[in-house]
Design an enzyme around this catalytic site. Structure first.
Site, PDB file in Angstrom:
ATOM      1  N   ARG A  77      35.556  15.399  36.930  1.00  0.00           N
ATOM      2  CA  ARG A  77      34.311  15.370  37.707  1.00  0.00           C
ATOM      3  C   ARG A  77      34.527  15.677  39.189  1.00  0.00           C
ATOM      4  NH1 ARG A  77      32.517  14.882  33.189  1.00  0.00           N
ATOM      5  NH2 ARG A  77      30.640  13.713  32.643  1.00  0.00           N
ATOM      6  N   SER A  98      24.959  10.292  34.381  1.00  0.00           N
ATOM      7  CA  SER A  98      25.869   9.244  34.863  1.00  0.00           C
ATOM      8  C   SER A  98      25.757   9.116  36.375  1.00  0.00           C
ATOM      9  CB  SER A  98      27.314   9.605  34.541  1.00  0.00           C
ATOM     10  OG  SER A  98      27.477   9.799  33.163  1.00  0.00           O
ATOM     11  N   GLU A 148      28.996   9.248  41.191  1.00  0.00           N
ATOM     12  CA  GLU A 148      29.291  10.608  40.769  1.00  0.00           C
ATOM     13  C   GLU A 148      28.265  11.559  41.408  1.00  0.00           C
ATOM     14  OE1 GLU A 148      27.843  13.052  37.738  1.00  0.00           O
ATOM     15  OE2 GLU A 148      29.265  12.155  36.333  1.00  0.00           O
TER      16      GLU A 148
HETATM   17  N1  EPU Z   1      29.499   1.617  26.930  1.00  0.00           N
HETATM   18  C1  EPU Z   1      29.049   0.343  27.214  1.00  0.00           C
HETATM   19  N2  EPU Z   1      27.745   0.188  27.567  1.00  0.00           N
HETATM   20  C2  EPU Z   1      26.879   1.224  27.642  1.00  0.00           C
HETATM   21  C3  EPU Z   1      27.328   2.529  27.321  1.00  0.00           C
HETATM   22  C4  EPU Z   1      28.659   2.711  26.983  1.00  0.00           C
HETATM   23  O1  EPU Z   1      29.796  -0.620  27.154  1.00  0.00           O
HETATM   24  O2  EPU Z   1      25.725   0.985  27.996  1.00  0.00           O
HETATM   25  C5  EPU Z   1      30.925   1.797  26.607  1.00  0.00           C
HETATM   26  C6  EPU Z   1      31.170   2.003  25.138  1.00  0.00           C
HETATM   27  O3  EPU Z   1      32.260   1.227  24.759  1.00  0.00           O
HETATM   28  C7  EPU Z   1      31.550   3.457  25.012  1.00  0.00           C
HETATM   29  C8  EPU Z   1      32.124   3.772  26.381  1.00  0.00           C
HETATM   30  O4  EPU Z   1      31.417   2.921  27.294  1.00  0.00           O
HETATM   31  O5  EPU Z   1      32.483   3.668  24.008  1.00  0.00           O
HETATM   32  C9  EPU Z   1      31.930   5.208  26.792  1.00  0.00           C
HETATM   33  O6  EPU Z   1      30.559   5.562  26.707  1.00  0.00           O
HETATM   34  P1  EPU Z   1      30.084   7.076  26.442  1.00  0.00           P
HETATM   35  O7  EPU Z   1      30.795   7.644  25.286  1.00  0.00           O
HETATM   36  O8  EPU Z   1      28.597   7.088  26.462  1.00  0.00           O
HETATM   37  O9  EPU Z   1      30.675   7.879  27.675  1.00  0.00           O
HETATM   38  P2  EPU Z   1      30.716   7.567  29.244  1.00  0.00           P
HETATM   39  O10 EPU Z   1      32.149   7.461  29.629  1.00  0.00           O
HETATM   40  O11 EPU Z   1      29.818   6.460  29.618  1.00  0.00           O
HETATM   41  C10 EPU Z   1      30.946  10.112  29.868  1.00  0.00           C
HETATM   42  C11 EPU Z   1      30.314  11.060  30.846  1.00  0.00           C
HETATM   43  C12 EPU Z   1      28.966  11.545  30.330  1.00  0.00           C
HETATM   44  C13 EPU Z   1      29.198  12.259  29.012  1.00  0.00           C
HETATM   45  C14 EPU Z   1      29.860  11.241  28.025  1.00  0.00           C
HETATM   46  C15 EPU Z   1      30.230  11.866  26.700  1.00  0.00           C
HETATM   47  C16 EPU Z   1      31.202  10.346  33.009  1.00  0.00           C
HETATM   48  C17 EPU Z   1      30.921   9.707  34.311  1.00  0.00           C
HETATM   49  N3  EPU Z   1      30.170  10.400  32.143  1.00  0.00           N
HETATM   50  O12 EPU Z   1      30.123   8.958  29.832  1.00  0.00           O
HETATM   51  O13 EPU Z   1      28.468  12.491  31.239  1.00  0.00           O
HETATM   52  O14 EPU Z   1      27.995  12.727  28.462  1.00  0.00           O
HETATM   53  O15 EPU Z   1      31.083  10.744  28.603  1.00  0.00           O
HETATM   54  O16 EPU Z   1      31.382  12.651  26.820  1.00  0.00           O
HETATM   55  O17 EPU Z   1      32.329  10.794  32.769  1.00  0.00           O
HETATM   56  C18 EPU Z   1      27.022  12.870  33.120  1.00  0.00           C
HETATM   57  O18 EPU Z   1      28.008  13.222  33.756  1.00  0.00           O
HETATM   58  O19 EPU Z   1      25.865  12.882  33.638  1.00  0.00           O
HETATM   59  C19 EPU Z   1      27.179  12.398  31.759  1.00  0.00           C
HETATM   60  C20 EPU Z   1      26.160  11.909  31.062  1.00  0.00           C
END
Ligand code: EPU
Length: 337
Positions: free
Chosen positions: A162, A237, A333
């Protein structure tokens, strides 16, 4: 080319914040862009693409330049690969769908990411195991101070998670006008390792997914947990996932043995900020019209009438509580203006 004064930016940022630009202009050609930059309209400049990664905390006392450059053209092509030049103002998701219809592979995992092609390199957009970096060849820019054109190849962009040179050393110095990407025409590299993708494929009984299958699955996953900005203002995010070194990770892990994490390298561990925010008690909370999304704690939302200042106040409150509870600093971000 019309330069407007005190123009509302509500339609130009996906948080839907109703603030005003002192001066505003929409740009549809590179010569127009150079012309506007050569005039002394205002000492400050704010460049907006789709406004999908920016929080406007108040009226913008600057010249706001909305990049509306359009067009897709073929740079080169072999039997197996194609290089496309895409103008900065093309909508990212529409471009992804265009590629899938033409059977060009490589960006299907990045379906439905809000924003424009020209802003994708800034934060090296990524999702479900794929980053822009993987298909990126170069981008064309205009240097704001000299109006000279400069091309940045992949290594010159200094891409990270990012992050890129455009958020660091080159911040505010260049405007990206177009991007060249290399996509596959045959033998697509299907990335389906993410748990959520595997689950959805199994649910739909798909064993050998095509790029179209992957795109559809990603769209379904994103729609199920990420709010559509046209229905509920948001910027995806809001924070980056923090990366801990081995020492800090060991301490964190002994206290929270069930917390999710991703191993980035042997010495770096990424903790989902969404998990930290949820555990800090913010998931689904609403303060006036500013809130934390009920399905994804990493997404801040505007229920309609929130000001940018109110969203920012909430972000700071979250940042402080996460620091207090876990000793971890989470960094926005989105660009906060
Ligand atoms: N989780 C929670 N609570 C929540 C949501 C998630 O505890 O409300 C935990 C879960 O354990 C889950 C983990 O967080 O396994 C990761 O969640 P998720 O797979 O939704 O991914 P993320 O790390 O929260 C990142 C990107 C997203 C992208 C997703 C999928 C960043 C900052 N964000 O989110 O990107 O869509 O992975 O690859 O790296 C964006 O940049 O706008 C964006 C949406």
């Amino acid at each position: 080319m019309l330069i407007e004064e005190h123009r509302s930016l509500k339609l130009f940022n996906t948080f839907g914040i109703d603030c005003k630009a002192r001066y505003f202009v929409s740009i549809t050609s590179v010569p127009q862009l150079k012309k506007v930059l050569s005039q002394e309209i205002h000492p400050s400049l704010l460049v907006l693409g789709a406004g999908s990664n920016v929080l406007l905390t108040g009226d913008v006392d600057a010249l706001v330049v909305h990049i509306d450059l359009k067009g897709i053209s073929i740079v080169s092509e072999t039997d197996t690969a194609i290089r496309l030049q895409v103008m900065a103002g093309e909508n990212w998701h529409e471009f992804v769908r265009y590629c899938i219809e033409k059977e060009y592979g490589g960006i299907e995992n990045l379906s439905l990411i809000p924003g424009n092609v020209g802003t994708a390199p800034l934060q090296n957009i990524g999702a479900y195991g794929v980053e822009l970096y993987d298909v990126f060849v170069s981008c064309a820019t205009i240097e704001i101070e000299t109006l000279k054109e400069r091309t940045f190849d992949r290594s010159a962009c200094e891409f990270e998670y990012r992050d890129s040179i455009f958020k660091n050393k080159a911040k505010g110095k260049y405007i990206i006008t177009s991007v060249i990407l290399e996509l596959t025409k045959t033998n697509h590299k299907i990335s389906a390792s993410y748990g959520a993708i595997q689950e959805k494929l199994a649910e739909n009984h798909i064993e050998n997914p095509s790029i179209n299958d992957i795109s559809n699955v990603v769209i379904a996953i994103r729609r199920s947990k990420l709010p559509d900005p046209s229905q509920l203002g948001n910027c995806g995010s809001f924070f980056k996932n923090p990366v801990l070194d081995s020492e800090a990770f060991k301490r964190f892990r002994s206290k929270y043995p069930t917390a999710p994490f991703y191993e980035v390298s042997v010495t770096q561990f990424k903790i989902p900020a969404a998990w930290l925010i949820e555990k800090a008690g913010f998931k689904g909370q609403r303060y006036g019209d500013a809130g934390v999304h009920k399905m994804q704690a990493l997404v801040l939302v505007n229920y309609g009438g929130a000001t940018g200042g109110e969203i920012w106040e909430l972000a700071l409150r979250i940042q402080k509580k996460v620091k207090q509870d876990f000793g971890i600093y989470i960094e926005p971000e989105v660009s906060v203006i």
